[in-house]
Enzyme design. Structure first.
Site, PDB file in Angstrom:
ATOM      1  N   SER A   1      39.351  35.764  36.330  1.00 41.07           N
ATOM      2  CA  SER A   1      40.412  36.657  35.845  1.00 41.07           C
ATOM      3  C   SER A   1      40.118  37.119  34.419  1.00 41.07           C
ATOM      4  O   SER A   1      40.416  38.259  34.051  1.00 41.07           O
ATOM      5  CB  SER A   1      41.768  35.943  35.896  1.00 41.07           C
ATOM      6  OG  SER A   1      42.154  35.704  37.230  1.00 41.07           O
TER       7      SER A   1
ATOM      8  N   GLU B   1      33.629  35.806  42.182  1.00 45.14           N
ATOM      9  CA  GLU B   1      33.231  37.208  41.947  1.00 45.14           C
ATOM     10  C   GLU B   1      33.829  37.772  40.668  1.00 45.14           C
ATOM     11  O   GLU B   1      34.287  38.906  40.604  1.00 45.14           O
ATOM     12  CB  GLU B   1      33.592  38.070  43.167  1.00 45.14           C
ATOM     13  CG  GLU B   1      32.714  37.699  44.347  1.00 45.14           C
ATOM     14  CD  GLU B   1      33.035  38.468  45.607  1.00 45.14           C
ATOM     15  OE1 GLU B   1      33.211  39.690  45.520  1.00 45.14           O
ATOM     16  OE2 GLU B   1      33.096  37.831  46.677  1.00 45.14           O
TER      17      GLU B   1
END
Length: 384
Positions: A366, A363
């Protein structure tokens, strides 16, 4: 500013902790080892209302606020990262997309079976050449004979191999300089749809991910979610929502690692002392606990802003970025504290480490979170 959970949240947390201790932890290692989809746990979770977290009760959901969602994610992940990820894809992605953007007829048809756990949901965005770069999506949908026809391939789709209902993103406009994406509800028995390769993963092995193939897949025209070319804004909302959940999941994995490491430090002796008496053990445990608390506050802040209807894009990205880093640090340190035992499957910390890595990838990596955060900072500081 209130730093104490509401009584209803405290009760839910207690209930979830008991459920996880009694039902999830005893089988977590086995389902991971056998890469076994936890159907029995899904049934038990549906009875607790966990298969429709934010969905109103009239559709069979638990009607939780976003703080409640973070609590669920944390507690479930404390027992099994796989189970937490299954719930994320089903609930915070597929169900969220349908309930937030579908019409009433679509909601009545698809939401109740999903919230009851009778059907499993998945959310299909990622493609072989389009992960973070959504604009490079190749799956295309066009109208033919009163239907939508989809062609393309999705990969790394959580729940994909077992899903009954898949919310699928596809291009519906292909003009230079413009992007047109639409969202469709696809059922597994639709003509032209098939499950392709099932991927073997480093961690989260009881949560299946796979390839979904659309070859002239026929989708009824009424299964378009919202209007044509509105899918891009829809998926941004869903991703932001999912990042809050993933933050809770990362926190849960960090908590699990901390608790196991703390327990081990109070049992293991070296040089005629408990290893908890050595600063080399005390310091990392103190740091991990502190960072877990900080990560939880970031997740709660993003959740509160969302529930108040305020902007939370930056806060959701910050929460996911930091909590996933904390999860990795906590699980690595937990393995180190266990020494040689931590590198074996006799202790669960090696599983926590393998599971935690996904929270830095799924999703939005980083790196993507940092881009999102900085773009919001540019807006706030008047540079964009």
């Amino acid at each position: 500013m209130e730093f104490k959970l509401k009584p209803e949240h405290e009760l839910m947390k207690k209930m979830l902790r008991e459920f996880v201790d009694n039902e999830v932890i005893p089988v977590a290692g086995e389902i991971d080892e056998k890469e076994k989809f936890p159907w029995e746990l899904i049934k038990k979770m549906s009875k607790l209302g966990l298969m429709g977290l934010t969905i109103p009760e009239k559709y069979g959901g638990a009607n939780l606020d976003s703080i409640g969602v973070v609590i669920v994610a944390e507690e479930i992940a404390r027992g099994s990262g796989s189970l937490a990820l299954i719930l994320d894809a089903h609930d915070c992605l597929a169900l969220e997309h349908i309930y937030k953007f579908a019409n009433e007829k679509q909601i009545e048809k698809y939401v109740p079976p999903l919230t009851k756990g009778e059907k499993i949901g998945a959310w299909a965005l990622t493609e072989p050449g389009a992960g973070s770069d959504v604009k490079s999506m190749q799956t295309f949908a066009k109208q033919e004979n009163g239907k939508w026809v989809l062609n393309g391939t999705k990969i790394f789709i959580t729940n994909g191999p077992v899903a009954d209902v898949i919310v699928t993103m596809a291009k519906t406009k292909d003009e230079k300089g413009k992007i047109g994406i639409s969202a469709f509800i696809v059922e597994k028995n639709f003509k032209g749809f098939k499950v392709g390769q099932k991927f073997r993963k480093l961690g989260l092995k009881a949560s299946p991910i796979g390839e979904l193939v659309f070859e002239n897949c026929e989708v009824p025209k009424e299964n378009l979610i919202g209007n044509v070319n509105e899918g891009f804004n829809q998926l941004l909302h869903v991703l932001n929502n999912g990042r809050i959940y993933i933050s809770g999941m990362a926190i849960g994995l960090a908590v699990a690692a901390f608790e196991e490491a703390m327990k081990y430090s109070l049992e293991r002796k070296q040089f005629n002392k408990l290893i908890s008496e050595f600063q080399g053990i005390q310091f990392p445990l103190a740091e991990i606990y502190t960072e877990i608390e900080a990560a939880r506050l970031l997740a709660y802040k993003a959740a509160c802003l969302k529930d108040k209807g305020e902007k939370y894009v930056k806060e959701a990205a910050m929460a996911k970025l930091f909590s996933s880093q904390v999860a990795m640090k906590a699980t690595v340190k937990a393995v180190q504290i266990h020494g040689g035992y931590g590198y074996t499957k006799d202790y669960p910390v090696e599983r926590f480490l393998r599971d935690a890595k996904l929270t830095e990838i799924g999703e939005g990596t980083s790196e993507i979170q940092k881009i999102v955060i900085f773009k919001q900072l540019l807006k706030e500081y008047g540079k964009a």
